[in-house]
Design a protein around this motif. Structure first.
Motif, PDB file in Angstrom:
ATOM      1  N   ALA A  48      42.234  53.467  48.536  1.00 25.92           N
ATOM      2  CA  ALA A  48      41.454  52.483  47.783  1.00 25.92           C
ATOM      3  C   ALA A  48      42.327  51.330  47.304  1.00 25.92           C
ATOM      4  O   ALA A  48      41.861  50.194  47.199  1.00 25.92           O
ATOM      5  CB  ALA A  48      40.738  53.146  46.614  1.00 25.92           C
ATOM      6  N   SER A  52      41.453  47.525  47.959  1.00 32.22           N
ATOM      7  CA  SER A  52      41.463  46.571  46.842  1.00 32.22           C
ATOM      8  C   SER A  52      42.388  45.399  47.125  1.00 32.22           C
ATOM      9  O   SER A  52      42.031  44.240  46.901  1.00 32.22           O
ATOM     10  CB  SER A  52      41.914  47.272  45.551  1.00 32.22           C
ATOM     11  N   ARG A  69      40.332  54.306  43.106  1.00 29.34           N
ATOM     12  CA  ARG A  69      39.355  55.395  43.250  1.00 29.34           C
ATOM     13  C   ARG A  69      38.327  55.011  44.315  1.00 29.34           C
ATOM     14  O   ARG A  69      37.588  54.038  44.165  1.00 29.34           O
ATOM     15  CB  ARG A  69      38.674  55.635  41.908  1.00 29.34           C
ATOM     16  N   ALA A  70      38.259  55.779  45.381  1.00 29.61           N
ATOM     17  CA  ALA A  70      37.371  55.472  46.505  1.00 29.61           C
ATOM     18  C   ALA A  70      35.918  55.349  46.073  1.00 29.61           C
ATOM     19  O   ALA A  70      35.199  54.443  46.508  1.00 29.61           O
ATOM     20  CB  ALA A  70      37.509  56.547  47.589  1.00 29.61           C
ATOM     21  N   PHE A  73      33.898  52.126  45.061  1.00 29.46           N
ATOM     22  CA  PHE A  73      33.361  51.166  46.023  1.00 29.46           C
ATOM     23  C   PHE A  73      31.907  51.454  46.391  1.00 29.46           C
ATOM     24  O   PHE A  73      31.337  50.766  47.229  1.00 29.46           O
ATOM     25  CB  PHE A  73      34.250  51.102  47.268  1.00 29.46           C
ATOM     26  N   VAL A  98      32.814  54.498  52.785  1.00 25.70           N
ATOM     27  CA  VAL A  98      33.231  55.412  51.714  1.00 25.70           C
ATOM     28  C   VAL A  98      32.877  56.850  52.085  1.00 25.70           C
ATOM     29  O   VAL A  98      31.760  57.123  52.528  1.00 25.70           O
ATOM     30  CB  VAL A  98      32.555  55.036  50.374  1.00 25.70           C
ATOM     31  N   VAL A 109      38.307  55.889  51.561  1.00 26.62           N
ATOM     32  CA  VAL A 109      37.703  54.583  51.798  1.00 26.62           C
ATOM     33  C   VAL A 109      38.517  53.833  52.850  1.00 26.62           C
ATOM     34  O   VAL A 109      39.729  54.046  52.969  1.00 26.62           O
ATOM     35  CB  VAL A 109      37.587  53.794  50.459  1.00 26.62           C
TER      36      VAL A 109
END
Length: 166
Positions: A48, A52, A69-70, A73, A98, A109
């Motif tokens: 993630a 990002s 944190r996946a 999303f 995801v 992700v």
């Protein structure tokens, strides 16, 4: 039909990292840069953080998530994998894909690298293994993957989040 449009900037950036490998567990100079982008030290899961970083430095306006944190999303406008299959929706390349790992808070992700229609698609992912035998959500690097939506699997694709620029 596959899109003939050029890859969006965030996808080009993600693809440029294919082959990046950990030097120590969840760490390399590049991986540490992604983790620092989401205010974490080296050693954390980084799929993630990679997403990002790629959307953040490429000027993506949506989603504006910057997280390690996946599951962060998954947004109100995300398309569930079940709906995508049921309604025969094509997910455009550059979208975020995801995963969820069982009933845990853990997931994974990455990015869709070609327009995705049906159960099978192509991705680029960080913190995964180069084959299907190793960990798919805590691997050793950035790899191109062929993925399949299996709604009932423990480790499963659950959502797609489209990406847009203003």
């Amino acid at each position: 039909m596959l899109s003939q449009s050029p890859d969006p900037p965030h996808l080009r950036l993600a693809l440029s990292y294919v082959g990046e490998k950990e030097v120590t567990n969840n760490s390399s100079p590049v991986i540490d840069k992604w983790l620092a982008y989401v205010r974490l030290n080296s050693g954390y899961a980084y799929c993630a953080a990679n997403v990002s970083y790629c959307i953040g430095v490429s000027g993506v306006s949506y989603p504006n998530v910057r997280s390690a944190r996946a599951q962060s999303f998954i947004l109100p406008g995300s398309i569930s994998a079940a709906k995508m299959l049921r309604d025969n929706i094509t997910i455009p390349k550059g979208s975020i894909v995801v995963w969820k790992d069982g009933n845990t808070a853990f997931g994974h992700v990455g990015f869709v690298r070609e327009d995705w229609q049906g159960a099978d698609g192509k991705t680029v992912e960080a913190n995964t293994s180069g084959n299907n035998r190793g960990s798919q959500r805590d691997g050793e690097g950035v790899h191109l993957k062929d993925r399949r939506i299996i709604i009932t699997a423990a480790f499963r694709i659950t959502h797609f989040t489209l990406v847009s620029y203003e």
